[in-house]
Design an enzyme around this catalytic site. Sequence first.
Site, short mmCIF file in Angstrom:
data_model
loop_
_atom_site.label_atom_id
_atom_site.label_comp_id
_atom_site.label_asym_id
_atom_site.label_seq_id
_atom_site.Cartn_x
_atom_site.Cartn_y
_atom_site.Cartn_z
N ILE A 13 0.85 -1.21 0.00
CA ILE A 13 0.00 0.00 0.00
C ILE A 13 0.87 1.25 0.00
O ILE A 13 0.58 2.23 -0.69
CB ILE A 13 -0.97 0.02 1.21
N THR A 135 -6.23 -0.94 10.62
CA THR A 135 -6.93 -1.99 9.88
C THR A 135 -8.28 -2.30 10.53
O THR A 135 -8.44 -2.15 11.75
CB THR A 135 -6.06 -3.25 9.85
N ASP A 136 -9.21 -2.80 9.71
CA ASP A 136 -10.51 -3.23 10.26
C ASP A 136 -10.37 -4.42 11.20
O ASP A 136 -11.26 -4.71 12.00
CB ASP A 136 -11.51 -3.55 9.13
N GLU A 137 -9.23 -5.13 11.11
CA GLU A 137 -9.05 -6.35 11.93
C GLU A 137 -9.03 -6.04 13.42
O GLU A 137 -9.23 -6.95 14.23
CB GLU A 137 -7.77 -7.09 11.53
N TYR A 160 -1.26 -10.34 15.04
CA TYR A 160 -1.18 -9.17 14.14
C TYR A 160 -2.19 -8.11 14.55
O TYR A 160 -1.83 -6.95 14.79
CB TYR A 160 -1.41 -9.60 12.69
N LYS A 164 -1.75 -4.24 16.11
CA LYS A 164 -2.27 -3.02 15.47
C LYS A 164 -3.21 -2.28 16.44
O LYS A 164 -3.21 -1.05 16.49
CB LYS A 164 -3.02 -3.37 14.17
N TYR A 217 -8.52 -21.94 3.18
CA TYR A 217 -8.57 -22.28 4.60
C TYR A 217 -10.01 -22.64 5.02
O TYR A 217 -10.94 -21.85 4.78
CB TYR A 217 -8.10 -21.10 5.47
#
Length: 355
Positions: A13, A135-137, A160, A164, A217
């Site tokens: 990005i 991030t949306d995560e 991760y 964040k 997955y």
Amino acid sequence: MKTYFVTGGAGFIGSNFIIYMLNKHKDIKIINVDKLTYAGNLENLKEVENDPRYTFVQADIADKAAIEKIFSENGIDYVVNFAAESHVDRSISDPEIFVKTNVEGTVNMLQCAKNAWMTGDDQYKSGVKYLQVSTDEVYGSLGETGYFTETTPLDPHSPYSSSKAAADMFVKAFGDTYKLPVNITRCSNNYGPYQFPEKLIPLIMNNTLSHKDLPVYGDGMQVRDWLYVEDHCKAIDMVIDSGRPGEVYNVGGHNEKPNIFIVKSIINYIRENVDSEVGEHLIKHVTDRKGHDRRYGIDPEKIKRELGWFPETCFEEGIKKTLKWYLENPDWMNNIVNGDYMKYYEKMYSAKKEI
Ligand code: NAD
Ligand code: DAU
């Protein structure tokens, strides 16, 4: 003339952002600071490497002396912090580096920005801003309905996303405690040129072309909200320019698709345009990712309402543009695949079982 301190600009990005900004704004300077981990690739920036408005410095965002030096030698107006370890699967097998870069690196960037920009108690050089690319995560996982808004409680699951979320909390703390002008953007899954092939879209593209198994997955019904990378770059530009200090902005385009749909779309595109022998027989459902988030979905109303942002590229157009780009730039992918990447890939997938 505004000067941008972009970190992680040799990644997916970040490199798209640098190219987007230099094309869009005549009167800016960009200093790209990147450690050049496995995910950093200066080939992404070939078209701007000789642009006098662009400078590259190899450094770690957690290195205090290196980051202080960049602030002291340049009149920085904006920080855009992309630099991160970004891959969920790697965070599951090797979480420590995610704390080092994503958390400690962010705190170092904040501290150096505060020290460089502070002119008095709670006072800063005029017009400066620190933007954290999140991030949306960080919001965790959704059920079948509903969307993440900026007030959704943070509920990260992977190392991760936890790193964040921790970084986001430090950005908030620097805004709340020291009044540092900050923004956080929380974007959904990006796709487009220059994405490292460990990520779903380039991985499936690459494996399909070489008739390899396509690892899906679990049941493949996990949903991600896909946004063309240039639309993310546009959002960041707008938030730097007119986002209200201290605010979080969600970025996403209501392009929610199950993973299996993405995989089949790529197979169909390659079958129709490149190789009639590929097909769904290549799909292999394998051991699921540990702690796998089921669904992400962004509500982008705030950035639309406050800043007038909207996504310009729909998924159907964006995925064709992306696949076409990879097909027209085989050397870019071959250089990565012929390096250490295959060792990572083989190790990762030999640990997975077909289900
Ligand atoms: P990427 O892995 O492609 O690139 C990361 C870049 O950061 C690489 O160039 C790498 O060399 C550099 N880097 C890593 N550690 C560093 C360090 N310690 N110091 C300096 N540079 C370092 O990642 P990406 O997909 O381009 O993501 C960029 C940012 O956007 C990340 O913060 C990520 O969390 C966030 N984000 C990504 C997505 C997505 O879909 N890819 C979506 C939302 C948010
Ligand atoms: O949502 C934003 C996030 O999107 C970013 O913060 C991350 O940096 C970025 O990596 C991305 O995370 P994901 O985990 O969603 O992306 P990834 O491409 O790894 O996986 C997308 C989905 O596809 C996910 O549900 C896992 C699945 N998957 C992935 C791979 C690599 C597979 O089924 N097979 C695979 O081989």
